[in-house]
Design a protein around this motif. Structure first.
Motif, PDB file in Angstrom:
ATOM      1  N   SER A  59       0.814  -1.218   0.000  1.00 26.44           N
ATOM      2  CA  SER A  59       0.000   0.000   0.000  1.00 26.44           C
ATOM      3  C   SER A  59       0.846   1.265   0.000  1.00 26.44           C
ATOM      4  O   SER A  59       0.361   2.337  -0.350  1.00 26.44           O
ATOM      5  CB  SER A  59      -0.905   0.016   1.233  1.00 26.44           C
ATOM      6  OG  SER A  59      -0.109   0.179   2.415  1.00 26.44           O
ATOM      7  N   THR A  86      -0.082  -3.083  -5.788  1.00 23.53           N
ATOM      8  CA  THR A  86      -0.705  -1.960  -5.109  1.00 23.53           C
ATOM      9  C   THR A  86      -2.093  -1.746  -5.684  1.00 23.53           C
ATOM     10  O   THR A  86      -2.263  -1.721  -6.905  1.00 23.53           O
ATOM     11  CB  THR A  86       0.127  -0.680  -5.289  1.00 23.53           C
ATOM     12  OG1 THR A  86       1.428  -0.887  -4.722  1.00 23.53           O
ATOM     13  CG2 THR A  86      -0.534   0.514  -4.621  1.00 23.53           C
ATOM     14  N   VAL A  99       0.352   5.280  -3.466  1.00 26.06           N
ATOM     15  CA  VAL A  99       0.741   4.644  -4.736  1.00 26.06           C
ATOM     16  C   VAL A  99       2.129   5.114  -5.153  1.00 26.06           C
ATOM     17  O   VAL A  99       2.969   4.315  -5.591  1.00 26.06           O
ATOM     18  CB  VAL A  99      -0.287   4.944  -5.848  1.00 26.06           C
ATOM     19  CG1 VAL A  99       0.228   4.456  -7.201  1.00 26.06           C
ATOM     20  CG2 VAL A  99      -1.630   4.289  -5.516  1.00 26.06           C
ATOM     21  N   ALA A 102       4.675   3.455  -2.859  1.00 30.50           N
ATOM     22  CA  ALA A 102       4.753   2.019  -3.170  1.00 30.50           C
ATOM     23  C   ALA A 102       5.615   1.792  -4.411  1.00 30.50           C
ATOM     24  O   ALA A 102       6.486   0.915  -4.433  1.00 30.50           O
ATOM     25  CB  ALA A 102       3.357   1.449  -3.381  1.00 30.50           C
TER      26      ALA A 102
END
Length: 319
Positions: A59, A86, A99, A102
């Motif tokens: 995440s 993700t 995002v 990640a």
């Protein structure tokens, strides 16, 4: 007076004082202790075996970043293959940062990364759903929808890349919350499914594992900071409305006076879980290893919950 030095190496620069076991640790010894504990859990609980292909739910938050970093130790030793996924649920002002982090984390570690968005897959976002929920008399909580669709995506991606394990960043706080929530709600069938790994006779489900299950949330946060990783510390804007958040606040308050309470809750549950499981799983209804008639995914009913929600949401939003 107890000397304020690392109990492992004598370093005077302490980063943590573990009240539950009396340890005071410097940055190096603390990070080493976390990695050793997680790798010990993996070995003891047989969560991963050589040549496994592990997919990490990434995440961009502290738990998943820590998990990817530690599992990367096994990848670098050529023990496992490692990829990450993700999910972008479409939560404005929140998910974009996760995002980004990640993606950055996966690149830094050299891990193949997949990104799947609700908008691309379902043609709506969680924000869209919750905007509609404001107009109904008995609105559903965001977690109700989010959890179902996320589980579907995780399992589909794991199957597509032929992963043998799906690793999630559930920590000690998460697990004690789940134990208490399901007990207080009388949801015993869900309660007995709480564990280090899922058990399913249906091969279409990739086994889920929780290597961080014995690590407190605050220690995971400290671990990623001390390791030099950027993480997304903001919580989901919809989570403050949840029952889980209320239980989490209660456990954190109790831990201030009783530092070992999360460990005793988890350990006590592990002792009674086999007996509860034997008794209550006999009462299961539905079709084990069934198939949803609409999407072809594994389901215990003729129509899976994801498809039921999809039909409901598409009617509501006109998508």
């Amino acid at each position: 007076m107890t000397e304020n030095v690392c109990t492992q190496c004598g370093n005077k620069h302490i980063v943590i004082n573990r009240k539950y076991n009396g340890q005071k640790l410097c940055s190096h010894c603390f990070k080493e202790s976390i990695e050793k504990q997680v790798l010990k859990t993996i070995k003891k609980q047989k969560l991963i075996t050589k040549n496994d292909k592990v997919l990490v739910g990434l995440s961009g938050g502290k738990d998943s970043v820590a998990l990817l970093k530690i599992l990367n130790i096994l990848k670098e030793k050529n023990i496992i293959e490692l990829e990450a996924v993700t999910i972008d649920e479409g939560i404005g002002g929140y998910r974009e940062e996760g995002v980004r982090i990640a993606k950055q984390t996966a690149e830094k570690l050299g891990v193949k990364h997949h990104i799947v968005s609700f908008k691309d897959k379902y043609n709506f976002t969680i924000d869209d759903i919750m905007e509609y929920q404001k107009t109904v008399d008995k609105p559903q909580h965001a977690c109700t929808y989010c959890g179902v669709f996320r589980r579907q995506i995780f399992n589909q991606v794991a199957r597509e890349i032929k992963a043998t394990k799906l690793a999630t960043g559930h920590n000690l706080d998460d697990e004690t919350q789940s134990i208490m929530m399901n007990y207080l709600e009388g949801n015993i069938n869900n309660m007995v499914r709480i564990g280090y790994k899922t058990e399913s006779s249906d091969e279409r489900f990739t086994q889920k594992i929780k290597p961080l299950r014995k690590i407190p949330e605050k220690e995971i946060g400290l671990y990623v900071v001390e390791s030099g990783f950027e993480v997304h510390f903001d919580g989901c804007p919809y989570a403050h409305e949840s029952f889980r958040m209320e239980i989490g606040d209660f456990i954190r308050d109790a831990t201030l006076k009783h530092p070992t309470i999360m460990y005793s809750t988890l350990n006590g549950f592990e002792k009674i879980r086999p007996a509860i499981k034997e008794q209550y799983l006999k009462q299961q209804t539905g079709k084990p290893n069934g198939t949803c008639k609409k999407c072809g995914e594994p389901a215990s009913q003729d129509i899976c919950k994801a498809c039921k929600f999809l039909e409901e949401i598409q009617q509501q939003l006109g998508v």
